[in-house]
Design a protein around this motif. Structure first.
Motif, PDB file in Angstrom:
ATOM      1  N   GLU A 304      37.941  36.643  47.569  1.00  0.00           N
ATOM      2  CA  GLU A 304      39.001  37.643  47.736  1.00  0.00           C
ATOM      3  C   GLU A 304      38.570  39.001  47.186  1.00  0.00           C
ATOM      4  OE1 GLU A 304      43.017  34.800  47.690  1.00  0.00           O
ATOM      5  OE2 GLU A 304      42.758  36.357  46.166  1.00  0.00           O
ATOM      6  N   ASP A 305      37.883  39.017  46.052  1.00  0.00           N
ATOM      7  CA  ASP A 305      37.354  40.279  45.522  1.00  0.00           C
ATOM      8  C   ASP A 305      36.484  40.966  46.565  1.00  0.00           C
ATOM      9  OD1 ASP A 305      38.540  39.862  43.065  1.00  0.00           O
ATOM     10  OD2 ASP A 305      36.665  39.557  41.971  1.00  0.00           O
ATOM     11  N   VAL A 308      38.626  42.439  49.455  1.00  0.00           N
ATOM     12  CA  VAL A 308      39.409  43.617  49.070  1.00  0.00           C
ATOM     13  C   VAL A 308      38.498  44.821  48.848  1.00  0.00           C
ATOM     14  CG1 VAL A 308      40.902  44.590  47.271  1.00  0.00           C
ATOM     15  CG2 VAL A 308      41.342  42.290  48.154  1.00  0.00           C
ATOM     16  N   GLU A 311      37.371  46.109  52.179  1.00  0.00           N
ATOM     17  CA  GLU A 311      38.501  46.727  52.872  1.00  0.00           C
ATOM     18  C   GLU A 311      38.769  48.131  52.337  1.00  0.00           C
ATOM     19  OE1 GLU A 311      42.335  44.650  54.559  1.00  0.00           O
ATOM     20  OE2 GLU A 311      42.636  45.074  52.416  1.00  0.00           O
ATOM     21  N   GLU A 312      38.761  48.277  51.019  1.00  0.00           N
ATOM     22  CA  GLU A 312      39.029  49.589  50.427  1.00  0.00           C
ATOM     23  C   GLU A 312      37.908  50.581  50.747  1.00  0.00           C
ATOM     24  OE1 GLU A 312      41.651  50.758  49.215  1.00  0.00           O
ATOM     25  OE2 GLU A 312      42.863  48.990  48.808  1.00  0.00           O
ATOM     26  N   ARG A 326      41.637  51.263  43.225  1.00  0.00           N
ATOM     27  CA  ARG A 326      42.601  50.501  44.034  1.00  0.00           C
ATOM     28  C   ARG A 326      42.222  49.028  44.090  1.00  0.00           C
ATOM     29  NH1 ARG A 326      42.248  55.048  47.542  1.00  0.00           N
ATOM     30  NH2 ARG A 326      40.933  53.880  49.007  1.00  0.00           N
ATOM     31  N   VAL A 327      40.917  48.741  44.098  1.00  0.00           N
ATOM     32  CA  VAL A 327      40.480  47.336  44.107  1.00  0.00           C
ATOM     33  C   VAL A 327      41.014  46.621  42.877  1.00  0.00           C
ATOM     34  CG1 VAL A 327      38.500  45.781  44.011  1.00  0.00           C
ATOM     35  CG2 VAL A 327      38.416  47.799  45.485  1.00  0.00           C
ATOM     36  N   ALA A 329      43.513  47.493  40.970  1.00  0.00           N
ATOM     37  CA  ALA A 329      44.975  47.471  41.010  1.00  0.00           C
ATOM     38  C   ALA A 329      45.494  46.336  41.898  1.00  0.00           C
ATOM     39  CB  ALA A 329      45.505  48.815  41.510  1.00  0.00           C
ATOM     40  N   ARG A 330      44.795  46.085  42.994  1.00  0.00           N
ATOM     41  CA  ARG A 330      45.216  45.007  43.902  1.00  0.00           C
ATOM     42  C   ARG A 330      44.859  43.631  43.376  1.00  0.00           C
ATOM     43  NH1 ARG A 330      43.132  46.273  49.914  1.00  0.00           N
ATOM     44  NH2 ARG A 330      43.920  44.121  50.151  1.00  0.00           N
ATOM     45  N   ARG A 331      43.793  43.534  42.575  1.00  0.00           N
ATOM     46  CA  ARG A 331      43.250  42.230  42.214  1.00  0.00           C
ATOM     47  C   ARG A 331      43.632  41.739  40.823  1.00  0.00           C
ATOM     48  NH1 ARG A 331      42.625  38.756  44.769  1.00  0.00           N
ATOM     49  NH2 ARG A 331      40.861  37.828  43.685  1.00  0.00           N
ATOM     50  N   ARG A 334      46.670  39.104  40.111  1.00  0.00           N
ATOM     51  CA  ARG A 334      46.403  37.848  40.832  1.00  0.00           C
ATOM     52  C   ARG A 334      45.296  37.062  40.139  1.00  0.00           C
ATOM     53  NH1 ARG A 334      47.486  36.648  46.577  1.00  0.00           N
ATOM     54  NH2 ARG A 334      45.868  35.351  47.533  1.00  0.00           N
ATOM     55  N   ALA A 373      45.356  38.162  49.937  1.00  0.00           N
ATOM     56  CA  ALA A 373      44.939  39.120  48.910  1.00  0.00           C
ATOM     57  C   ALA A 373      45.044  40.550  49.431  1.00  0.00           C
ATOM     58  CB  ALA A 373      43.504  38.821  48.505  1.00  0.00           C
TER      59      ALA A 373
END
Length: 373
Positions: A304-305, A308, A311-312, A326-327, A329-331, A334, A373
């Motif tokens: 998932e890391d 993400v 994607e960013e 942002r990575v 912040a999203r991860r 979780r 994710a």
């Protein structure tokens, strides 16, 4: 795309997955691995649905489903002479309804599939490249190898595992700590009646379990107090430990001999709060968060890391620094939930607790992971 050339330290699951995704997006990708060449080490791996979701997105699913063994439930057995089945529980399909809840497979087989995809995507894996230093400024990150060679990139990704050299070179002082438990793992032929993961709690050791890894193989594990062990004596030790269990364990124990693939590792845990990057160097996977395999989410969190981060970077919004922030912040929350929950389950085992809600912890995590994710 914010970057054009990326170096990745470590040819593990996180490193190869982010390499595949970036190479497919047109980035010049080099993966630097300290090993002399591709490794065949490792026993089995349990991949839950959210891991399978990422593997399907990078084009690996059709290959791994032929190599592994899929199932949708988990069994609980009693620590009695027959390993009586107490319950069969439907597992949560965290990857969505069109993927199995779990797929077990051999780690070397998964690594081989990812290597194929790296090459097909146009990425390059360079072996014998031990990281010795890092230079990073506002515009580039340079990997300094043990040979003295300097390799410069727009971004350097540290995906070099639990004992990450990249993390230490960045001056991040967080290190893995022992949870007090250690695990023996063996790869043996699959008894015909093993069709899912079954767990035995409350027996002579903390936990005994197994996972089918193919039509003809399983990996079996026994968790005990962490201690100094010599894997050269692994076959004898494992057979002694397995003697306390019945049912399929009789056949498992009988299959173990001096030629069996055996390893012993301590369960460790760590989580870097922040930062996850410094300048143009970013950490992902076990380098930044590591958890015991009690919820079978270590590989999934690494995958998932990778997804993400790619994607960013591919979004191209803002600066590189903003994308890397942002990575995290999203991860972070979780990954923290998985690390904390996995570690809690081990601590309960080590402490001999019987007044706990293991099922509740696992369900909470599974419900969270159903959301991509």
């Amino acid at each position: 795309m914010i970057v054009n050339k990326v170096g990745i330290v470590g040819a593990g699951m996180a490193g190869m997955t982010v390499g595949i995704l970036l190479a497919e997006a047109g980035v010049d990708v080099e993966i630097l691995d300290s090993a002399a060449g591709p490794t065949q080490l490792g026993s089995g791996i349990t991949l839950q649905g959210n891991a399978l979701r990422i593997l399907r997105q990078i084009g690996a699913w059709d290959r791994i489903k032929e190599l592994g063994y899929a199932f949708d439930s988990i069994g609980i057995r009693a620590p009695d002479p027959h390993a009586t089945v107490l319950a069969i529980i439907d597992d949560v399909r965290t990857g969505g309804p069109d993927l199995p809840a779990t797929l077990g497979m051999r780690r070397p087989d998964l690594a081989a599939v990812l290597r194929e995809l790296v090459h097909e995507s146009g990425g390059l894996i360079r072996y014998g490249c031990a990281l010795d230093g890092i230079d990073s400024d506002d515009h580039t990150a340079t990997a300094i190898l043990g040979t003295g060679e300097r390799l410069t990139y727009d971004l350097l990704i540290g995906a070099d595992g639990i004992n990450s050299t990249t993390r230490r070179l960045l001056g991040i002082e967080v290190e893995p700590r022992s949870t007090g438990a250690g695990a023996w793992r063996v790869v043996v032929p699959r008894p015909a009646d093993i069709v899912r993961t079954d767990l035995i709690y409350g027996g002579p050791h903390y936990l005994a379990g197994y996972c089918p890894t193919g039509d003809d193989s399983i990996y079996a594990y026994i968790i005990e107090p962490a201690q100094a062990r010599d894997v050269k004596d692994g076959a004898v030790i494992f057979k002694e430990l397995a003697a306390g269990y019945g049912g399929p364990w009789k056949e498992i124990a009988a299959s173990v001999d001096e030629n069996t693939s055996i390893n012993y590792t301590w369960f460790t845990t760590h989580l870097v709060e922040e930062p996850w990057h410094r300048g143009r160097v970013m950490l992902i996977g076990d380098a930044i968060h590591n958890c015991p395999p009690t919820i079978a989410q270590g590989a999934a969190m690494a995958l998932e890391d990778a997804w993400v981060l790619a994607e960013e970077l591919n979004d191209g919004n803002g600066t590189l620094d903003e994308a890397l922030l942002r990575v995290r912040a999203r991860r972070f929350e979780r990954a923290k939930t998985v690390v904390d929950s996995s570690t809690q389950l081990v601590e309960w085992m080590v402490d001999g607790r019987t007044d706990t809600d293991v099922a509740g912890v696992m369900h909470k995590v599974a419900t969270m992971l159903e959301v991509p994710a």
